[in-house]
Design a protein around this motif. Structure first.
Motif: not given
Lengths: 532, 190, 68, 383
Positions: A413, A428-429, A490, A494
């Motif tokens: 991340y 969402m993280g 995610n 991304n």
């Protein structure tokens, strides 16, 4: 990934590369670009993580209730074995190598890894190793079923025929790891930008340098031990066969001589990642950088002296038990208190809690819990009660899941916007973090209780008094398992879309990797930057 | 280019390191034996062959427990003549194990000794032992296999009981061949 | 000669600091400026051996106290 | 599910608050019934509370910082990043605590390693997947198998209280007696573990290990094999029954009488019906798990006995397989596990049940001959 922009940097190009990546599948097969190879490693590790995870869920589903419901005991043993091997050698280690590939050249101002072609090989032999390993599931007699620690004679005289394929798979993984380690050492020692002295290396780079030396020291020992197994099985030697004058306990000594440093191989890069993230989101320099580097380096040497604490119950003489107990206790403290450094880094900082920081904080808390149970396990007389129970399972899962895996996710991340050029979807993280955090604790915390209550590990069915906590653990496992689909979503999301990220993605981030544009151009630092 | 040379040199050294560590893995086998001899780690007896006659220490008595164990698939009857022997340290003692092959076939067996506590192993001298050689018995044959041993007078005072076990492994050429075949198929012919 | 001894001593101190897990920034800078990696590794292995001997002595001592 | 989780939470909470709150569920290590197990328990609780204390301090500081030093509350980052003295202190304190821990730990370990002056020697041998107990000076020798019925494991019957922790024959031991346990294994590494005695020791093929115990309270103590040993690793429990010494003497006498009776039974002649009745019991107890109650087996690992060429063929070959097993397969050698009469009965049963009507009876005396090794001429004649 969407790193399609051509680099604006002029000057000498590395290897045979032109301005951008090649098109099509050839880009991935023949690539020597550290970013491409890093991505390959990371995708591969994600795939293995999900494969091993499915096996874990199968194990937890069988253990949901007492009695045999889903799988036969023989298949259950194959699942525990494969889950362990895939997670250790397929998920955790390649993920760290992937992060190293992506980040180390960018952190030290190098244009690429020192040995790009070897880099390509060291990745591309991995899928073959795991294809061999996983194919054993479909063989006559089934996959390896002797646990990831494959103690002789269960793994030699009494092994299924597929053990030979398992040995070759381990050999290939070992070669891959050693090549990867050599590459990383060569990159760090020879490719640093002018002015990037060893004193200025980010802690992630330091921890990887030390890990790489550990890999070179112990992966050959693992290769040695599986070679001895191979010779015992096929060439009539008696390394581990008592009938021919060998000793099954020798296997355990050699295995753990590899195995204990291996534990550090899986956790030191995690220390490095956390030591990058916490200062960033505390907006404060890492507390005791020097101590961290020294402690990490000394672990590399001292980790070779405590292996037999994994085998207190084999009947070592009192002298041996005491030696390994004292050595373990003495070594545990100076390394364990590094947690205090992270806490002190946060103390009086200016904290924000973006997804990477959430994972990093969870790492600190939960890894410490794993450290505590490790301390308890170090005390030999009490270890007789803990050994080979779910208490041990709880211990090493606390170290490896919210330890190594959370660190990998935190790192992903943290650097993802740099790789893709897109800002994280924080909402969402957070969902992913909180579901994982809750799931991990519901899964592994009750395992302490069932272990203390007396449930041995690696059993497909259990007595009734363990039923409630096993059910809780299984529920937690499914929460944790399915919330990883959020992680997959995610990452893919991304890669495809998101707000454009600036070069310095995080306000408090420092280091060369944040000087290049986001997404990082295909070639970075072809002209070495000058550091301070 | 300088950097390429540096890389090449470094890679050579690191590869050498990896190869050395591979060798070290194998070197752990003899190292382990040395280590065991020093610490008595696995209760292997390393003192064999003739010893000088020493004065028996009649002030001390040590109980020696004899065990005869069959490993998997070993059908012989295998029992010590005396299960419990009381000896004085320094005294030369003769005893024996009885072995009988109840099957119709000739079989070869190897006895593997083990001592507990492991610490005692280095004080146990076996002057002559049936475990020095493989034992061959025809079908139905019975033998008494002699064992001549002495316990070193230097045995630490806190050791008052020693267990000496022999595990009998079937090393008949026929048996090992069928083991391989059977293991590969993984099924019983019944 | 005196200089070598002093540097050697500083390396030993550096390695000991590593084993203990605490080192100050200033000393680290000096170590990295003046020290050689090979020396640190060699001294590290040497001190690890001494550590092993120390623990063995500790065990012997504990056993002599424990009466076993 | 909701209620379970709520009760779980309250139990976790009560563990933290009361320390040893344990009623219906076991959350913690057992204090056990020996001096050693109690010192182990005390060590465990001490180190546990040390960990809790350190954890509370560290995490309080961390959460305090998380709360107070948030950027959203306007916290400005201070610029300190080194304090050698603080680091030295926080390393020395845990080191000191741990050294203090090492003292009682060493003392306990030394006690554990002193098996001298034992009054009773029991040899424990691990087999795939059962335990064998031999009382060395009492000439008692038996196997201890899992006795939980197969239907309970496959969820066809209600699971009983000691599900998977019950065996056909307990290891009976006297209380207040120092007992030496000599451990070894027949095939792979096993590990003999009874939590209440704080004894866990690996049983290694070809090697002998020792442990000891002195049980203070009569009772039944249950444990399991703790080292992965193959398919049925989860199905080889250990059950120790501790009885007062006088009762133990009585048990010894009974066990010896039972053994003698079994030997005598092999000497007399049996009718086919007697053998069939006895054989069915033995079959259901010992063989049915693999070959199935109706003899259909689970091919390929466990072949069917119905219409099997071995069972319908030469009787000597059938006897040989039951007595000596089949190397490299799951078929074990039963020569030591069953008495001569039981062996004869079960072979007779297999040859006459489920439509295998050979009409042949195997005399127990024939098995005695084979076991003692004077049946060669006949066996060779039979081949």
């Amino acid at each position: 990934m969407s790193t399609l922009e051509t680099t604006t940097v002029t000057g000498e190009q590395h290897e045979s590369h032109h301005h951008g990546p090649a098109a099509g599948i050839g880009r991935w097969l023949f690539t020597t670009n550290h970013k491409d190879i890093g991505s390959l490693y990371l995708w591969f590790s994600l795939l293995m993580f999900l494969t091993g995870g499915v096996m874990a869920l199968l194990i937890r589903a069988e253990l949901f209730q007492p009695g045999l419901q889903l799988v036969e005991p023989g298949f259950f043993n194959q699942m525990t074995t494969m889950h362990g091997l895939i997670m250790v050698f397929g998920a955790v280690m390649p993920a760290f190598v992937g992060l190293a590939n992506w980040m180390i050249p960018m952190m030290i101002g190098a244009p690429d890894m020192a040995l790009p072609r070897m880099n390509n090989w060291s990745f591309w032999i991995l899928p073959f190793a795991f294809a061999i390993l996983i194919s054993t599931l479909f063989m006559d007699g089934g996959a390896p079923n002797f646990g990831w620690t494959f103690y002789a004679p269960l793994s030699t005289t009494y092994a299924p025929p597929s053990v030979t394929y398992f040995i070759f798979a381990i050999h290939i993984m070992g070669i891959s790891s050693i090549m990867g380690a050599i590459n990383i050492i060569a990159t760090i020692l020879n490719m640093r930008a002018p002015g990037m002295t060893m004193m200025k290396l980010p802690l992630f780079v330091w921890s990887w340098l030390i890990t790489a030396f550990l890999l070179i020291a112990v992966m050959p020992v693992l290769a040695g031990v599986v070679t001895m197994m191979l010779m015992d099985i096929h060439f009539g030697t008696s390394f581990f066969n008592a009938a021919g004058g060998g000793d099954p306990v020798l296997f355990q000594h050699v295995f753990w001589f590899f195995g204990h440093p291996e534990v550090y191989i899986m956790i030191l890069p995690a220390f490095g990642i956390i030591s990058q993230i916490i200062p960033t989101f505390s907006r404060k320099r890492l507390f005791g950088y020097a101590s961290m580097v020294y402690a990490t380096a000394s672990i590399a040497i001292l980790s070779f002296l405590v292996w037999a604490h994994h085998m207190f119950t084999v009947g070592m003489p009192l002298v041996g038990e005491l030696f390994f107990m004292f050595a373990t206790m003495l070594i545990a403290v100076p390394t364990g208190v590094k947690v205090f450094n992270w806490v002190t880094t946060m103390f009086r900082g200016s904290l924000t809690f973006e997804t990477p920081m959430l994972f990093a904080i969870a790492f600190v808390v939960l890894f410490t819990i794993g450290g505590f149970s490790g301390l308890m396990l170090a005390i030999a007389p009490v270890d007789f009660q803990y050994h080979d129970t779910y208490f041990v399972v709880a211990h090493f899962h606390y170290v490896l899941v919210p330890g190594a895996i959370f660190a990998i996710m935190a790192g992903t991340y943290y650097w993802l916007p740099k790789w893709t050029g897109h800002q994280l979807n924080e909402c969402m993280g957070r969902w992913h973090f909180w579901l994982s955090f809750i799931g991990v604790n519901i899964t592994f915390f009750p395992m302490h209780f069932i272990g203390l209550a007396g449930m041995p590990r690696r059993i497909p069915d259990y007595a009734l008094q363990f039923a409630d906590f096993n059910m809780v653990a299984s529920i937690g496992a499914f929460i944790f398992g399915f919330s990883q689909l959020l992680f997959v979503w995610n990452v893919i999301h991304n890669v495809r879309s998101g707000e454009a990220a600036p070069a310095r993605v995080w306000e408090g981030a420092e280091g060369l990797e944040w000087e290049v544009a986001s997404p990082a151009p295909y070639h970075t630092f072809t002209t070495p930057p000058r550091v301070e | 280019m300088d950097r390429i040379d540096a890389n090449r040199r470094l890679v050579k050294r690191l590869l050498l390191g990896a190869v050395l560590m591979f060798g070290f893995g194998f070197a752990l086998v003899p190292l382990y034996d040395v280590f065991c001899e020093v610490t008595g780690l696995n209760g292997k007896i390393t003192n064999t062959g003739p010893v000088a006659v020493t004065q028996a220490d009649t002030s001390r008595e040590v109980q020696v427990r004899m065990l005869g164990i069959n490993n998997e698939g070993m059908p012989w009857r295998f029992v010590p003549r005396e299960s419990l022997i009381v000896v004085n340290p320094g005294e030369m003692r003769q005893t024996a194990f009885m072995a009988m092959n109840p099957t119709a076939q000739q079989m070869v067996a190897q006895a593997i000794p083990s001592v507990s506590p492991g610490e005692a192993a280095q004080y146990l001298h076996k002057v002559n032992c049936f475990c020095f050689n493989a034992q061959t018995l025809a079908g139905g044959e019975q033998v008494e296999m002699p064992l001549l041993f002495t316990i070193d007078a230097d045995l630490p005072a806190h050791i008052r009981q020693i267990t000496l076990s022999y595990t009998l492994f079937d090393i008949s050429p026929a048996a090992t061949a069928t083991t391989d075949a059977g293991a590969q198929q993984g099924g019983s012919p019944i | 000669m005196k200089e070598t001894l002093k540097r050697c001593w500083q390396t030993v101190l550096g390695v000991l600091a590593g084993f203990f897990g605490v080192q100050s920034e200033a000393r680290r800078e000096r170590d990295f400026r003046e020290g050689r990696a090979l020396h640190f590794i060699a001294i590290g292995i040497l001190l690890a051996t001494i550590f092993v001997l120390f623990v063995i002595l500790l065990v012997r001592w504990a056993l002599s106290l424990g009466g076993a | 599910m909701g209620t379970i989780r709520i009760t779980t939470c309250s139990f976790m909470l009560s563990l933290l608050l009361v320390g040893n709150a344990q009623a219906a569920w076991t959350l913690n290590l057992t204090p056990g019934v020996t001096e050693i197990s109690r010192s182990v328990y005390n060590l465990h609780m001490t180190i546990f509370w040390i960990c809790v204390a350190i954890g509370v301090v560290v995490f309080s500081i961390m959460f305090w910082s998380i709360f107070h030093h948030r950027k959203s509350r306007g916290a400005k980052a201070h610029n300190f990043h080194e304090h050698t003295l603080v680091e030295v202190i926080w390393t020395l304190i845990p080191l000191g605590i741990l050294v203090a821990m090492a003292v009682p730990a060493t003392a306990t370990l030394i006690k554990m390693y002193d098996p001298s002056d034992a009054e009773l020697d029991v040899q424990i041998t691990g087999y795939q997947w059962k335990w064998r107990y031999q009382y060395l000076d009492q000439e008692i020798d038996f196997f201890s198998n899992l006795s939980t019925p197969r239907e309970q494991i496959s969820n066809e019957a209600q699971k009983q209280a000691h599900y998977l922790l019950e065996v056909d024959r307990h290891l009976v031991l006297p209380t207040d007696t120092k007992i030496r346990l000599l451990l070894t294994a027949n095939d792979v590494i096993h590990s003999w573990w009874v939590p209440a005695l704080a004894v866990k020791k690996d049983a290694i093929p070809g090697f002998i290990n020792e442990a000891w115990t002195r049980i203070e309270e009569p009772g039944i103590y249950r444990g399991q094999c703790a080292e992965l040993c193959g398919v049925d690793h989860g199905f080889m429990p250990v059950v120790v029954e501790a009885v007062p010494p006088a009762e133990f003497e009585q048990w010894l006498a009974d066990a010896r009488a039972q053994q003698d009776a079994a030997a005598a039974a092999a000497g007399r002649s049996w009718t086919l019906e007697e053998l069939m009745t006895e054989g069915e019991q033995v079959y259901q107890r010992v063989c049915a798990a693999c070959h199935q109650p109706n003899g259909t087996g689970m091919p390929p690992a466990f072949p069917a006995l119905v219409n099997s060429p071995v069972v319908l063929g030469d009787v000597e070959r059938h006897i040989d397989i039951v007595l000596n097993g089949v190397q490299g397969s799951a078929m074990q050698a039963f020569r030591e596990q069953l008495s001569a009469a039981e062996l004869a009965a079960v072979i007779t049963y297999e040859r006459n049940a489920w439509g295998n009507n050979t009409g042949e009876a195997v005399a127990p005396s024939r098995i005695v001959q084979l076991l003692q090794g004077d049946g060669q001429s006949e066996q060779e004649g039979g081949q």
